[in-house]
Design a protein around this motif. Structure first.
Motif, mmCIF file in Angstrom:
data_model
loop_
_atom_site.group_PDB
_atom_site.id
_atom_site.type_symbol
_atom_site.label_atom_id
_atom_site.label_comp_id
_atom_site.label_asym_id
_atom_site.label_seq_id
_atom_site.Cartn_x
_atom_site.Cartn_y
_atom_site.Cartn_z
ATOM 1 N N ILE A 346 -1.002 -76.093 37.463
ATOM 2 C CA ILE A 346 0.033 -76.370 38.449
ATOM 3 C C ILE A 346 0.580 -77.769 38.207
ATOM 4 C CG2 ILE A 346 0.543 -76.560 40.912
ATOM 5 C CD1 ILE A 346 -0.109 -73.769 40.152
ATOM 6 N N SER A 347 1.873 -77.869 38.128
ATOM 7 C CA SER A 347 2.465 -79.181 37.869
ATOM 8 C C SER A 347 2.775 -79.887 39.180
ATOM 9 C CB SER A 347 3.748 -79.011 37.063
ATOM 10 O OG SER A 347 4.758 -78.472 37.888
ATOM 11 N N ILE A 348 3.290 -81.102 39.089
ATOM 12 C CA ILE A 348 3.584 -81.889 40.293
ATOM 13 C C ILE A 348 4.625 -81.200 41.161
ATOM 14 C CG2 ILE A 348 5.401 -83.286 39.228
ATOM 15 C CD1 ILE A 348 4.319 -85.638 40.883
ATOM 16 N N PHE A 349 5.471 -80.347 40.581
ATOM 17 C CA PHE A 349 6.520 -79.710 41.359
ATOM 18 C C PHE A 349 5.962 -78.675 42.319
ATOM 19 C CE2 PHE A 349 8.751 -81.123 37.522
ATOM 20 C CZ PHE A 349 9.716 -81.906 38.112
ATOM 21 N N SER A 350 4.738 -78.250 42.117
ATOM 22 C CA SER A 350 4.160 -77.238 43.005
ATOM 23 C C SER A 350 3.003 -77.801 43.823
ATOM 24 C CB SER A 350 3.683 -76.039 42.186
ATOM 25 O OG SER A 350 2.826 -76.448 41.159
ATOM 26 N N LEU A 351 3.048 -79.100 44.113
ATOM 27 C CA LEU A 351 1.955 -79.710 44.848
ATOM 28 C C LEU A 351 1.809 -79.167 46.259
ATOM 29 C CD1 LEU A 351 2.065 -83.476 43.861
ATOM 30 C CD2 LEU A 351 0.358 -81.778 43.268
ATOM 31 N N SER A 352 2.833 -78.509 46.765
ATOM 32 C CA SER A 352 2.717 -77.959 48.105
ATOM 33 C C SER A 352 1.842 -76.733 48.128
ATOM 34 C CB SER A 352 4.090 -77.566 48.613
ATOM 35 O OG SER A 352 4.607 -76.540 47.822
ATOM 36 N N PHE A 353 1.631 -76.116 46.982
ATOM 37 C CA PHE A 353 0.964 -74.833 46.960
ATOM 38 C C PHE A 353 -0.499 -74.968 46.559
ATOM 39 C CE2 PHE A 353 5.318 -73.000 45.793
ATOM 40 C CZ PHE A 353 5.679 -72.989 47.120
ATOM 41 N N PRO A 354 -1.381 -74.171 47.158
ATOM 42 C CA PRO A 354 -2.784 -74.207 46.763
ATOM 43 C C PRO A 354 -2.914 -73.785 45.302
ATOM 44 C CG PRO A 354 -2.472 -72.968 48.790
ATOM 45 C CD PRO A 354 -1.117 -73.222 48.230
ATOM 46 N N LEU A 355 -3.829 -74.391 44.606
ATOM 47 C CA LEU A 355 -4.031 -74.055 43.206
ATOM 48 C C LEU A 355 -4.562 -72.640 43.078
ATOM 49 C CD1 LEU A 355 -5.663 -77.353 42.019
ATOM 50 C CD2 LEU A 355 -3.398 -76.544 41.461
ATOM 51 N N LEU A 356 -4.026 -71.915 42.101
ATOM 52 C CA LEU A 356 -4.530 -70.586 41.815
ATOM 53 C C LEU A 356 -5.459 -70.658 40.610
ATOM 54 C CD1 LEU A 356 -1.382 -68.383 42.312
ATOM 55 C CD2 LEU A 356 -3.430 -68.434 43.708
ATOM 56 N N CYS A 357 -6.502 -69.874 40.677
ATOM 57 C CA CYS A 357 -7.468 -69.898 39.595
ATOM 58 C C CYS A 357 -6.981 -69.076 38.417
ATOM 59 C CB CYS A 357 -8.808 -69.358 40.076
ATOM 60 S SG CYS A 357 -9.584 -70.425 41.285
ATOM 61 N N SER A 358 -7.608 -69.292 37.276
ATOM 62 C CA SER A 358 -7.264 -68.533 36.089
ATOM 63 C C SER A 358 -7.711 -67.095 36.242
ATOM 64 C CB SER A 358 -7.917 -69.172 34.863
ATOM 65 O OG SER A 358 -9.312 -69.297 35.075
ATOM 66 N N SER A 359 -7.217 -66.236 35.370
ATOM 67 C CA SER A 359 -7.429 -64.799 35.516
ATOM 68 C C SER A 359 -8.899 -64.414 35.500
ATOM 69 C CB SER A 359 -6.677 -64.055 34.405
ATOM 70 O OG SER A 359 -7.113 -64.518 33.137
ATOM 71 N N HIS A 360 -9.757 -65.199 34.811
ATOM 72 C CA HIS A 360 -11.170 -64.826 34.756
ATOM 73 C C HIS A 360 -11.873 -65.077 36.082
ATOM 74 C CE1 HIS A 360 -12.352 -69.055 34.562
ATOM 75 N NE2 HIS A 360 -11.478 -69.236 33.583
ATOM 76 N N SER A 361 -11.210 -65.729 37.049
ATOM 77 C CA SER A 361 -11.816 -65.997 38.359
ATOM 78 C C SER A 361 -11.322 -65.020 39.417
ATOM 79 C CB SER A 361 -11.490 -67.430 38.797
ATOM 80 O OG SER A 361 -11.952 -68.357 37.862
ATOM 81 N N LEU A 362 -10.621 -63.962 39.019
ATOM 82 C CA LEU A 362 -10.032 -63.057 39.999
ATOM 83 C C LEU A 362 -11.074 -62.312 40.818
ATOM 84 C CD1 LEU A 362 -6.907 -61.385 38.358
ATOM 85 C CD2 LEU A 362 -7.000 -62.946 40.272
ATOM 86 N N SER A 363 -12.288 -62.178 40.317
ATOM 87 C CA SER A 363 -13.303 -61.456 41.069
ATOM 88 C C SER A 363 -14.044 -62.367 42.041
ATOM 89 C CB SER A 363 -14.310 -60.812 40.111
ATOM 90 O OG SER A 363 -14.901 -61.796 39.281
ATOM 91 N N LYS A 364 -13.601 -63.624 42.196
ATOM 92 C CA LYS A 364 -14.212 -64.569 43.122
ATOM 93 C C LYS A 364 -13.346 -64.712 44.375
ATOM 94 C CE LYS A 364 -17.507 -65.446 40.205
ATOM 95 N NZ LYS A 364 -18.879 -64.942 40.452
ATOM 96 N N ALA A 365 -14.012 -64.961 45.513
ATOM 97 C CA ALA A 365 -13.295 -65.031 46.792
ATOM 98 C C ALA A 365 -12.297 -66.177 46.840
ATOM 99 C CB ALA A 365 -14.290 -65.160 47.948
ATOM 100 N N ILE A 366 -12.500 -67.187 46.007
ATOM 101 C CA ILE A 366 -11.577 -68.315 46.023
ATOM 102 C C ILE A 366 -10.168 -67.886 45.628
ATOM 103 C CG2 ILE A 366 -12.024 -69.044 43.626
ATOM 104 C CD1 ILE A 366 -11.916 -71.946 44.653
ATOM 105 N N ALA A 367 -10.067 -66.842 44.799
ATOM 106 C CA ALA A 367 -8.745 -66.393 44.341
ATOM 107 C C ALA A 367 -7.899 -65.821 45.472
ATOM 108 C CB ALA A 367 -8.897 -65.386 43.198
#
Length: 927
Positions: A346-367
């Protein structure tokens, strides 16, 4: 003072000239869990004095009155008894909370035109804040009462509502049917009831009358909102009002005048009629912090501390210094959590948005948790801001960002996606399909979304994307028709296209595309078309049509359709493939079959191909074991010894059908079914896994993963079954997810493709569905009778990864198919009462991660061949939390948190005993 009577007497309360009625008034709002107590609630109480006097009365009608109300001595306190340390209102004055201007506006006199006991007009200063005017309207609502019992439609601060009055000696009870109230602010909810939110509301006001006037008025309004699938994830809002007559003193005389308007103008030219119903309040609570702000983690940066407005603020040195310092902290936390890759996406232009995890983390609740937070941010952003985020996201983060932007379902997010995606670019297929699937899973689509897909269809260069567009358009037609939008111009146009589609082309893939779109649409008009294609010479057409018919309400399956399906099963007109006949049998059993239909199916057992015999026997036993609707008629038919005997029911084979319970709670039931059909040579013909969820009488087809294979006999020098001699080698997988059929994927097609895949097969599964889905999406504005307003937001996000594979070993004469389902789900509910001087609310949530694997191993070195099916659920975490909070503009806040976590043990789901015995033999031979 004349008494309040029914019939020809007073219609409502009458005020006397030159008298001042002095009332004490309190209103309070509480927010808590559904079964919470008052002491554990969060909220506040507003108390004041209210003086009421008659200003003018129509000489020709004593029940046509203009009255003046003056609020004074306003106090705001906590509604719960707390220690001084936890009481944010302690030491705060009303003026410091409201501000000097708002307090002056609240204490400024206002007028109400009371006609026949109903508030006809409301007069106050036009420039007063909407929140202040609504509080005044709340007080006025307690003067609205009629003396006669009966139902009427009334306007008050809650909107235009149906109200029932019950009059008794000295008392009138007013019950407001809140579900009938029509207001300017409307919300939306998920169309799938199992995944939705249900509410229970009540509003009762009891008036005590003395000498024809109101001695007291006590109102209680309750709203309970709960997630249907887990009703403990719930919130309750309680609003109370109390108006009590304290004294009657000498007051001003009536004013002279011909009508209400002229009298009001003569008394104060700044008073305007502003309407009885509540005005929309835009929260301006500067400094009020939400519950997410109280966690000193990197979420502060992306949730609240920097919104997209960072780009429009003055980026001076001090601002950037603060930003850089916080980012350093956030980066440290990400690194510690093993998620440093998220930062780089995520670049500085999207600082308003929560960071999204990479595709290998999709099975975790954080995603899904970040996915939901991102949706909330996007729904407040403009098209240009969203485009900036899309363009600045890195390649690995972009698919998840596309999921979130599309799921936001705002005009700005849809326009941004359509401008960002280039359907003529063959390199963007992954993003294009993620966009389409997110459209298909949309919780409350509109005509504009369907229209956008119809327009983009002409620009597509990929056949796969073209198929996905048409298939998803069918799903959108179904959802729009469910909301009563079947006659919208775009819906009518798309319905015509997909209904005429199958007969308009000779291209097999296009026919399948239209049939799958119709399967998603569930249009009643498509049933004759499915009935026609169920008897087609192309096996794929038959299978799609029959599985589509199984999704319809039984009431729509006519006798003519049943005759067609029975002809297919019994092969009255032509020979069909085994999987087609098995699909036809499923339709018959699920469509309220007659005694003769069931008896004829039982009589067919023993005359079918070997593996189909075994499948039908297993299906019959499954219906009886699981007490399905057809079990009663099936037991009747089995009383006939010709239909039910040892010779018929002792057929051997490896095919099977089995259903069982995955989970049973007080709120929802989840079931699974596994159907496996083999060819006579031992190669898989069809594998079908289904998961259903039921809640409060509603059913959801949560998941279906079907693997089909044909023409594989040449690999093992086996003889094909009847009707399958000329089939081309093929294996593929299709998935249906949350009632939406997705585009099937192909493992291989044709002998040459088969051989190349055989020698290059890595054993790695092929991805079918991967992404983030917005399951629950409920937004509701609750206008309370007190003039306060509550907002309820419930959202559920799912990160899912479904893959499947097929391996064939000629050396070991063994085949293995696998379906791997990984996912994580987060459901949150936020209820807030957000005034511009105080904010109170609560958040309830639960989250879990799970993995479900279905593996079938077949050893076909001998007959009967050995088949072992395994369906495993790994140990998975489950947690739920409850957070309640109050906050003031000054920054003072109270936060209470509760929660618990647990690990739920994994298990292997039971199948029939025959499978257990077979698995033991398979693993013994492996050893």
């Amino acid at each position: 003072m004349p008494p309040l009577v029914s019939g020809a007497g007073a219609a409502g309360p009458r005020l006397n000239n030159d008298q001042l009625y002095k009332f004490s008034y309190t209103t309070e709002v509480l927010v808590d869990r559904a079964k919470g107590s008052k002491d554990g609630s969060v909220g506040y109480r507003i108390s004041s004095d209210v003086d009421v006097n008659l200003v003018w009365r129509d000489p020709s009608s004593k029940d046509d009155q203009l009255i003046q109300l003056v609020i004074s001595n306003v106090k705001i306190k906590s509604v719960a008894q707390r220690s001084a340390k936890k009481n944010i209102f302690l030491g705060a004055t009303t003026q410091s909370l409201l501000g000097e201007n708002k307090l002056a506006a609240l204490e400024r006199p206002f007028m109400v035109h009371l006609k026949n006991g109903k508030v006809s007009s409301f007069y106050c200063y036009k420039a007063e804040p909407a929140s202040i005017k609504n509080l005044k309207r709340g007080v006025a609502s307690l003067l609205q009462v009629q003396s006669r019992s009966g139902k009427v439609i009334e306007n008050d601060v809650s909107g235009r509502c149906t109200v029932e009055y019950k009059a008794a000696q000295g008392q009138v009870t007013r019950t407001k049917a809140l579900e009938t109230c029509k207001t300017a602010e409307t919300g939306f909810t998920t169309y799938i009831q199992v995944l939705g939110v249900s509410g229970d509301s009540s509003s009762v006001t009891v008036f005590t009358l003395e000498d024809g006037f109101i001695k007291s008025a006590t109102a209680k309004e309750t709203h309970i909102l709960a997630v249907n699938a887990r009703r403990t994830t719930a919130a309750k809002i309680v609003s109370r009002q109390n108006l009590t007559l304290v004294a009657i003193e000498t007051g001003p005389f009536e004013a002279a005048g011909k009508n209400v308007a002229s009298v009001v103008k003569s008394l104060d030219e700044k008073l305007y009629a502003v309407g009885v119903t509540a005005e929309k309040v835009k929260s301006q609570c500067k400094g009020c912090q939400s519950v997410s702000d109280s966690n000193i983690t990197f979420n502060i940066i992306f949730n609240s501390a920097f919104t997209l407005t960072v780009l429009t603020l003055k980026l001076n040195a001090s601002k950037m210094t603060i930003c850089y310092g916080i980012i350093k902290k956030a980066r440290g936390k990400l690194y510690d959590a093993g998620l440093v890759d998220c930062w780089n996406e995520i670049s500085i232009f999207s600082l308003s948005f929560p960071l999204l995890c990479s595709s290998h983390s999709l099975s975790k609740a954080i995603a899904p948790r970040r996915f939901l937070a991102l949706i909330q941010s996007i729904r407040k952003a403009s098209k240009d801001e969203i485009l900036q985020v899309l363009k600045s996201s890195t390649k690995t983060a972009l698919p998840q960002v596309v999921d979130a932007v599309t799921s936001s379902q705002t005009p700005a997010s849809l326009d941004a996606m359509l401008q960002f995606l280039n359907f003529a670019d063959p390199k963007g297929l992954v993003l294009q399909e993620r966009f389409l699937y997110a459209c298909g899973f949309s919780s409350h689509p509109n005509e504009r979304m369907l229209q956008a897909l119809d327009i983009s269809k002409g620009k597509i260069v990929s056949n796969d994307i073209k198929e996905s567009v048409v298939i998803i358009m069918g799903a959108l037609v179904h959802k729009l028709c469910q909301k009563g939008g079947c006659e919208l111009p775009t819906v009518v146009e798309v319905k015509k296209m997909i209904l005429e589609g199958p007969d308009s082309t000779q291209v097999e893939s296009d026919v399948q595309m239209y049939l799958l779109a119709l399967k998603n649409s569930l249009l009643p008009e498509a049933i004759p078309l499915f009935s026609k294609y169920a008897e087609s010479e192309v096996g794929a057409y038959c299978t799609i049509s029959l599985t589509a018919l199984q999704r319809y309400d039984v009431a729509l399956i006519t006798d003519e359709v049943k005759q067609t399906v029975n002809r297919v099963y019994h092969q009255n007109r032509r020979v069909y493939e085994k999987n087609v006949r098995a699909a036809a049998a499923d339709v018959v059993f699920s469509s309220n079959p007659s005694y003769m239909e069931v008896k004829n199916m039982l009589l067919s057992i023993g005359n079918l191909p070997r593996e189909l015999n075994k499948y039908m026997l297993s299906k019959v036993n499954d219906i009886l074991h699981f007490e399905m609707p057809a079990s009663k008629i099936l037991r009747q038919a089995m009383k006939d010894m010709i239909s039910h005997n040892y010779d018929r029911f002792s057929k051997v084979g490896s095919s099977s059908a089995f259903s069982g319970f995955m989970a049973r709670t007080a709120d929802a039931t989840t079931t699974y079914s596994l159907d496996i059909l083999y060819s006579g040579s031992g190669v898989l013909r069809r594998s079908n896994m289904n998961i259903y969820a039921a809640s409060n009488g509603a059913m959801l087809h949560g998941l279906q993963v079907a693997i089909e294979a044909q023409g594989m006999e040449s690999l093992i020098a086996a003889k094909p079954d009847e009707g399958e001699e000329d089939l081309e080698s093929f294996a593929g997988m299709s998935a249906l997810l949350f009632d939406v059929q997705l585009r099937p994927v192909t493992f291989f097609k044709g002998y040459s493709d088969l051989m190349s895949k055989m020698f290059s097969m890595s054993g790695e599964p092929m991805n079918v569905v991967k992404g983030l889905i917005l399951l629950t999406d409920h937004s509701q504005v609750i206008q309370l009778q007190s003039g306060l307003k509550a907002n309820a937001e419930f959202q559920g996000g799912l990160a899912i990864d479904i893959s499947g594979g097929m391996e064939v070993s000629l050396w070991y004469r063994e085949s293995k198919t696998s379906v791997n389902n990984k996912g994580a789900m987060v459901v949150t509910g936020n209820v807030t009462v957000d005034m511009d001087f105080v904010r109170t609310g609560m958040e309830v949530s639960f989250e879990t991660e799970a993995s479900l694997d279905f593996i079938t191993t077949v050893q076909f070195s001998e007959y009967p061949f050995l088949v072992c099916m395994q369906m495993d659920k790994t140990t998975f975490p489950f947690s739920e939390s409850l957070t309640k909070y109050e906050s003031l503009p000054s920054g003072k806040r109270y936060v209470s948190r509760r929660g618990h976590k647990q690990l739920l043990p994994g298990s292997e789901f039971p199948l029939h005993q025959e499978n257990s015995n077979m698995c033991k033999r398979v693993f013994d031979s492996d050893w």
